[in-house]
Design a protein around this motif. Structure first.
Motif, PDB file in Angstrom:
ATOM      1  N   LEU A 193       0.837  -1.204   0.000  1.00 33.56           N
ATOM      2  CA  LEU A 193       0.000   0.000   0.000  1.00 33.56           C
ATOM      3  C   LEU A 193       0.868   1.249   0.000  1.00 33.56           C
ATOM      4  O   LEU A 193       1.877   1.326   0.717  1.00 33.56           O
ATOM      5  N   SER A 194       0.466   2.242  -0.767  1.00 34.15           N
ATOM      6  CA  SER A 194       1.145   3.536  -0.763  1.00 34.15           C
ATOM      7  C   SER A 194       0.844   4.286   0.528  1.00 34.15           C
ATOM      8  O   SER A 194       0.018   3.852   1.345  1.00 34.15           O
ATOM      9  N   HIS A 195       1.497   5.434   0.687  1.00 29.98           N
ATOM     10  CA  HIS A 195       1.229   6.287   1.842  1.00 29.98           C
ATOM     11  C   HIS A 195      -0.261   6.593   1.964  1.00 29.98           C
ATOM     12  O   HIS A 195      -0.877   6.422   3.036  1.00 29.98           O
ATOM     13  N   ASP A 196      -0.872   7.035   0.853  1.00 34.19           N
ATOM     14  CA  ASP A 196      -2.287   7.400   0.888  1.00 34.19           C
ATOM     15  C   ASP A 196      -3.172   6.182   1.132  1.00 34.19           C
ATOM     16  O   ASP A 196      -4.194   6.278   1.834  1.00 34.19           O
ATOM     17  N   ASP A 197      -2.789   5.041   0.575  1.00 37.07           N
ATOM     18  CA  ASP A 197      -3.563   3.814   0.794  1.00 37.07           C
ATOM     19  C   ASP A 197      -3.543   3.411   2.268  1.00 37.07           C
ATOM     20  O   ASP A 197      -4.551   2.930   2.806  1.00 37.07           O
ATOM     21  N   CYS A 198      -2.382   3.575   2.925  1.00 34.97           N
ATOM     22  CA  CYS A 198      -2.273   3.249   4.352  1.00 34.97           C
ATOM     23  C   CYS A 198      -3.207   4.114   5.183  1.00 34.97           C
ATOM     24  O   CYS A 198      -3.891   3.616   6.096  1.00 34.97           O
ATOM     25  N   LEU A 199      -3.260   5.419   4.855  1.00 34.85           N
ATOM     26  CA  LEU A 199      -4.135   6.325   5.609  1.00 34.85           C
ATOM     27  C   LEU A 199      -5.603   6.016   5.350  1.00 34.85           C
ATOM     28  O   LEU A 199      -6.440   6.142   6.253  1.00 34.85           O
ATOM     29  N   LEU A 212       6.030   8.414   6.437  1.00 32.73           N
ATOM     30  CA  LEU A 212       5.365   7.137   6.217  1.00 32.73           C
ATOM     31  C   LEU A 212       5.485   6.826   4.734  1.00 32.73           C
ATOM     32  O   LEU A 212       4.825   7.439   3.896  1.00 32.73           O
ATOM     33  N   ALA A 213       6.357   5.869   4.411  1.00 33.87           N
ATOM     34  CA  ALA A 213       6.620   5.570   3.002  1.00 33.87           C
ATOM     35  C   ALA A 213       5.560   4.675   2.396  1.00 33.87           C
ATOM     36  O   ALA A 213       5.230   4.796   1.208  1.00 33.87           O
ATOM     37  N   GLY A 214       5.023   3.765   3.171  1.00 29.64           N
ATOM     38  CA  GLY A 214       4.038   2.817   2.669  1.00 29.64           C
ATOM     39  C   GLY A 214       3.908   1.660   3.632  1.00 29.64           C
ATOM     40  O   GLY A 214       4.488   1.670   4.727  1.00 29.64           O
ATOM     41  N   GLY A 215       3.147   0.643   3.248  1.00 33.01           N
ATOM     42  CA  GLY A 215       2.943  -0.481   4.155  1.00 33.01           C
ATOM     43  C   GLY A 215       2.580  -1.754   3.419  1.00 33.01           C
ATOM     44  O   GLY A 215       2.231  -1.739   2.239  1.00 33.01           O
ATOM     45  N   ILE A 216       2.666  -2.849   4.145  1.00 40.26           N
ATOM     46  CA  ILE A 216       2.255  -4.158   3.654  1.00 40.26           C
ATOM     47  C   ILE A 216       1.064  -4.605   4.496  1.00 40.26           C
ATOM     48  O   ILE A 216       1.161  -4.708   5.721  1.00 40.26           O
ATOM     49  N   PHE A 217      -0.060  -4.866   3.828  1.00 34.39           N
ATOM     50  CA  PHE A 217      -1.275  -5.277   4.525  1.00 34.39           C
ATOM     51  C   PHE A 217      -1.541  -6.752   4.258  1.00 34.39           C
ATOM     52  O   PHE A 217      -1.524  -7.203   3.110  1.00 34.39           O
ATOM     53  N   THR A 218      -1.799  -7.498   5.336  1.00 32.15           N
ATOM     54  CA  THR A 218      -2.118  -8.920   5.233  1.00 32.15           C
ATOM     55  C   THR A 218      -3.556  -9.111   5.694  1.00 32.15           C
ATOM     56  O   THR A 218      -3.888  -8.848   6.849  1.00 32.15           O
TER      57      THR A 218
END
Length: 444
Positions: A193-199, A212-218
């Motif tokens: 997920l991108s920064h905006d997707d994480c938010l 916040l660069a991004g994230g991995i969602f499980t």
């Protein structure tokens, strides 16, 4: 000294088939489980489900008083990341120089500490980490299925505040996130997920200071109160005619027969004396190390000291709804019922359970900078626990090398996650069945 053995197995027979086989062949056993944490309790349940009588022996006056008491509460079946990996030794140096870093190291005049560190460094290689990760993912998938069966069989209800909101690991450094995103590309279970997707997924992250660069969602990863689960499972088993729970019963030594086989335990003077059994399962966390050594079994376990804060959530607070992990700071956040559980740190400081005020202050600073309005931190309950870890990050499961003694130890920070699978494996082996999945090389 004998080394703990792992097992390779085949297909898992059904629970009903196991019970019928045991009854018809007359091989039902009286099994003893040493340890009243989540690993010992799930092992006792799995043995009961196969038709055995079970005595559970716990040194404390209640269950879940060790690493199961106030851990992070994550059930992370599909996102596993063994601590031993390429680049970790260099990262560790940076962490040690950071007053708010996730690692502390206090040298000891202890062979257990230095031999564990040497083995840990040997595991800090990319190919080794990838093999371990593959095995742990298989273990996690089996554990998720075993937990679902336990839920259906035990009928524990909502006592443990179980939720499955998914898990988000967020990254502050763009380079770290890029590597993680490349790793999960094409994965059905994980999503970059991108920064905006994480938010958008977790609006509470808007409170966080810093990049916040991004994230991995499980998807589907769960959270629950491990101590409440342990209490409920112990109460459920206590109503079973084939179960006996002996609390406040520290084990002093093993009873052995003329062949050297373990046939029971001797209790510390002033408790219940000697207890006998057909099979003994050692699942006593860090205490397993000294007990196993008394019969010549060397367990490569060392405590990773962790801390947690459990803070009440009021109507004015904005806690994260998904399970969140700060990758760089190694801090996890999980809403469990009406409380926020914050857990962190892996301190190599020996068998030290003191609540270090400096480490708690460090954790509080990080929490205030990430989710300052998530809970009432001024009323947070602090906790420290010792998580018994192997150098490579995988548990030790199977025969000990001493007849009559079985092992279910070394789960580190993933005891809650993996306990259902390793309990199922040990119960199958004790029953004379094949292991339900390959475990070669795990925990060695």
């Amino acid at each position: 000294m004998a080394r703990a053995a792992a097992f390779i197995g085949g297909a898992r027979p059904t629970s009903l088939t196991c019970r019928l086989h045991e009854q018809l062949s007359g091989r039902m056993k009286h099994c003893m489980v040493i340890g009243g944490g989540v690993v010992g309790l799930t092992t006792a349940w799995a043995l009961l489900q196969r038709g055995h009588d079970v005595t559970l022996v716990e040194r404390e006056a209640a269950v879940a008083q060790g690493a199961s008491h106030a851990n992070g509460g994550q059930l992370s079946y599909r996102y596993v990341s063994p601590l031993a990996d390429a680049g970790v030794p260099l990262k560790a140096l940076r962490w040690l120089l950071d007053p708010d870093g996730p690692l502390r190291f206090r040298p000891e005049a202890s062979w257990a500490q230095w031999s564990w560190l040497w083995d840990f460094l040997r595991h800090c290689r990319g190919p080794v980490n990838r093999r371990t990760t593959e095995r742990l993912l298989a273990l996690g998938a089996h554990s998720q299925a075993a937990f679902a069966r336990l839920q259906a069989e035990a009928g524990l209800g909502d006592a443990m505040a179980l939720r499955a909101p998914g898990k988000l690991v967020f990254y502050r450094r763009p380079a770290e996130f890029a590597r993680a995103a490349a790793r999960v590309r094409g994965s059905a279970a994980e999503q970059a997920l991108s920064h905006d997707d994480c938010l958008a997924l977790e609006p509470a992250l808007a409170q966080a200071r810093g990049q916040l660069a991004g994230g991995i969602f499980t998807h589907g990863e769960a959270v629950a109160d491990c101590r409440a689960f342990c209490d409920s499972l112990f109460a459920r088993m206590s109503a079973h005619g084939g179960f006996r729970g002996r609390l406040a019963s520290p084990v002093r030594a093993f009873e052995r027969d003329a062949r050297g086989a373990v046939v029971g335990v001797r209790m510390v003077q002033g408790t219940q004396g000697a207890l006998t059994a057909d099979a003994v399962v050692l699942a006593a966390g860090l205490h397993s190390r000294s007990l196993a050594a008394s019969v010549g079994v060397e367990l490569p376990l060392y405590p990773l000291k962790g801390y947690s804060l459990t803070a009440p959530i009021g109507s004015q607070h904005r806690p994260p709804e998904v399970s969140v992990t700060d990758f760089e700071k190694k801090i996890l956040y999980a809403r469990i019922g009406a409380e926020l559980r914050v857990a962190a740190m892996a301190d190599l400081v020996g068998d030290d359970l003191t609540l270090d005020a400096r480490r708690l202050a460090s954790l509080r600073r990080s929490v205030d900078a990430t989710f300052p309005h998530a809970a009432d931190y001024d009323r947070a309950v602090p906790w420290a626990g010792l998580r018994p870890a192997t150098p490579g990050g995988a548990p030790i499961v199977g025969a000990s090398g001493v007849p009559g003694l079985w092992l279910n130890v070394g789960h580190g920070a993933l005891g809650f996650t993996f306990s259902f699978a390793t309990a199922d494996i040990v119960a199958a082996l004790v029953s004379g069945q094949a292991s339900p999945l390959p475990l070669d090389g795990l925990g060695r």
